[in-house]
Write a protein that holds these residues in place. Structure first.
Motif, short mmCIF file in Angstrom:
data_model
loop_
_atom_site.label_atom_id
_atom_site.label_comp_id
_atom_site.label_asym_id
_atom_site.label_seq_id
_atom_site.Cartn_x
_atom_site.Cartn_y
_atom_site.Cartn_z
N MET A 1 0.85 -1.18 0.00
CA MET A 1 0.00 0.00 0.00
C MET A 1 0.89 1.23 0.00
O MET A 1 1.77 1.37 0.82
CB MET A 1 -0.90 -0.01 1.24
N ALA A 2 0.65 2.14 -0.91
CA ALA A 2 1.47 3.35 -1.01
C ALA A 2 0.77 4.57 -0.45
O ALA A 2 1.37 5.61 -0.33
CB ALA A 2 1.85 3.59 -2.45
N TYR A 3 -0.49 4.48 -0.08
CA TYR A 3 -1.23 5.61 0.46
C TYR A 3 -1.88 5.23 1.78
O TYR A 3 -2.23 4.07 2.01
CB TYR A 3 -2.30 6.10 -0.53
N GLN A 4 -2.02 6.24 2.64
CA GLN A 4 -2.73 6.01 3.91
C GLN A 4 -3.50 7.27 4.25
O GLN A 4 -3.16 8.36 3.82
CB GLN A 4 -1.79 5.64 5.03
N ILE A 5 -4.53 7.11 5.05
CA ILE A 5 -5.35 8.23 5.48
C ILE A 5 -4.79 8.73 6.81
O ILE A 5 -4.56 7.95 7.72
CB ILE A 5 -6.82 7.81 5.58
N THR A 6 -4.55 10.03 6.90
CA THR A 6 -3.89 10.63 8.06
C THR A 6 -4.90 11.21 9.04
O THR A 6 -6.11 11.20 8.81
CB THR A 6 -2.93 11.75 7.61
N SER A 7 -4.36 11.78 10.11
CA SER A 7 -5.21 12.41 11.13
C SER A 7 -5.81 13.73 10.64
O SER A 7 -6.69 14.28 11.28
CB SER A 7 -4.40 12.66 12.40
N CYS A 19 -13.10 5.97 -4.88
CA CYS A 19 -12.15 4.87 -5.01
C CYS A 19 -12.68 3.83 -6.00
O CYS A 19 -13.74 3.24 -5.77
CB CYS A 19 -11.90 4.22 -3.65
N PRO A 20 -11.95 3.58 -7.10
CA PRO A 20 -12.44 2.64 -8.11
C PRO A 20 -12.41 1.17 -7.68
O PRO A 20 -13.13 0.34 -8.24
CB PRO A 20 -11.52 2.88 -9.31
N THR A 21 -11.60 0.83 -6.67
CA THR A 21 -11.51 -0.56 -6.24
C THR A 21 -12.26 -0.83 -4.94
O THR A 21 -12.30 -1.97 -4.49
CB THR A 21 -10.03 -0.97 -6.04
N GLY A 22 -12.82 0.20 -4.33
CA GLY A 22 -13.53 0.02 -3.06
C GLY A 22 -12.61 -0.32 -1.91
O GLY A 22 -13.00 -1.01 -0.97
N ALA A 23 -11.37 0.16 -1.97
CA ALA A 23 -10.37 -0.17 -0.95
C ALA A 23 -10.52 0.64 0.33
O ALA A 23 -9.94 0.30 1.35
CB ALA A 23 -8.97 0.03 -1.52
N ILE A 24 -11.28 1.70 0.28
CA ILE A 24 -11.43 2.55 1.47
C ILE A 24 -12.62 2.07 2.28
O ILE A 24 -13.75 2.04 1.82
CB ILE A 24 -11.56 4.03 1.08
N LYS A 25 -12.32 1.66 3.49
CA LYS A 25 -13.32 1.10 4.41
C LYS A 25 -13.49 2.04 5.59
O LYS A 25 -12.64 2.88 5.86
CB LYS A 25 -12.86 -0.28 4.92
N ASP A 34 -7.71 -0.41 2.75
CA ASP A 34 -7.44 -1.85 2.81
C ASP A 34 -6.30 -2.16 1.85
O ASP A 34 -6.44 -2.01 0.63
CB ASP A 34 -8.69 -2.62 2.42
N PRO A 35 -5.14 -2.58 2.36
CA PRO A 35 -3.98 -2.81 1.49
C PRO A 35 -4.18 -3.96 0.51
O PRO A 35 -3.51 -4.01 -0.53
CB PRO A 35 -2.84 -3.12 2.47
N GLU A 36 -5.09 -4.87 0.80
CA GLU A 36 -5.36 -5.99 -0.12
C GLU A 36 -6.11 -5.54 -1.36
O GLU A 36 -5.97 -6.14 -2.43
CB GLU A 36 -6.16 -7.08 0.61
N LEU A 37 -6.90 -4.48 -1.24
CA LEU A 37 -7.71 -4.01 -2.36
C LEU A 37 -7.10 -2.82 -3.09
O LEU A 37 -7.40 -2.58 -4.26
CB LEU A 37 -9.11 -3.63 -1.87
N CYS A 38 -6.26 -2.05 -2.41
CA CYS A 38 -5.70 -0.82 -3.00
C CYS A 38 -4.68 -1.16 -4.09
O CYS A 38 -3.75 -1.92 -3.87
CB CYS A 38 -5.04 0.03 -1.92
N THR A 39 -4.86 -0.54 -5.25
CA THR A 39 -3.93 -0.70 -6.37
C THR A 39 -3.25 0.62 -6.72
O THR A 39 -2.58 0.70 -7.75
CB THR A 39 -4.67 -1.21 -7.61
N ASN A 40 -3.45 1.65 -5.91
CA ASN A 40 -2.97 3.01 -6.18
C ASN A 40 -3.52 3.52 -7.51
O ASN A 40 -2.89 4.33 -8.18
CB ASN A 40 -1.45 3.08 -6.18
N CYS A 41 -4.66 3.00 -7.90
CA CYS A 41 -5.35 3.36 -9.13
C CYS A 41 -4.56 2.99 -10.39
O CYS A 41 -4.81 3.52 -11.47
CB CYS A 41 -5.77 4.83 -9.14
N VAL A 42 -3.58 2.10 -10.24
CA VAL A 42 -2.83 1.60 -11.39
C VAL A 42 -3.73 0.59 -12.11
O VAL A 42 -4.37 -0.25 -11.50
CB VAL A 42 -1.52 0.93 -10.94
N GLY A 43 -3.78 0.70 -13.41
CA GLY A 43 -4.59 -0.21 -14.20
C GLY A 43 -6.03 0.26 -14.34
O GLY A 43 -6.87 -0.46 -14.85
N THR A 44 -6.31 1.48 -13.88
CA THR A 44 -7.66 2.05 -14.06
C THR A 44 -7.55 3.20 -15.06
O THR A 44 -6.48 3.50 -15.57
CB THR A 44 -8.21 2.58 -12.71
#
Length: 113
Positions: A1-7, A19-25, A34-44
């Motif tokens: 995962m290359a991105y994270q949500i901060t304070s 989010c195109p992959t629905g990785a944000i929960k 969710d690092p399993e779903l996040c693709t950093n929008c690569v391939g979209t």
């Protein structure tokens, strides 16, 4: 995962909707990626990560450095910038007060003479 949500996130849920992959929960009222779903929008169809692009705070979603040295320099450069500004501050302070002191000495010399 290359991105994270901060304070700095204001929980507007905009990132979740774009989010195109629905990785944000949601974890209670705070979003997380969710690092399993996040693709950093690569391939979209997007050229930049949508969580970052759509964030109204600009710092609610940030890139996490993956390399040790990248992380080190990301910490180092802001600290050096702060030190540089402080040096400018103290130099300005010294110049201002040394000029004032010099002016006061000249006034006293004229008063004595």
């Amino acid at each position: 995962m290359a991105y994270q949500i901060t304070s700095e996130c204001i929980s507007c849920n905009l990132c979740q909707s774009v989010c195109p992959t629905g990785a944000i929960k949601m974890d209670g009222d705070r979003p997380w990626i969710d690092p399993e779903l996040c693709t950093n929008c690569v391939g979209t169809i997007h050229t930049v990560p949508q969580c970052k692009a759509g964030c109204p705070t600009s710092n609610g979603c940030v890139k996490v450095p993956s390399d040790y040295w990248e992380k080190w320099f990301n910490t180092y450069y802001p600290l050096v910038a702060k030190l540089t500004k402080k040096q400018d501050y103290w130099e300005t302070w010294f110049n201002f007060y040394s000029q004032r002191f010099s002016d006061q000495l000249q006034k006293r010399q004229h008063q004595v003479a």
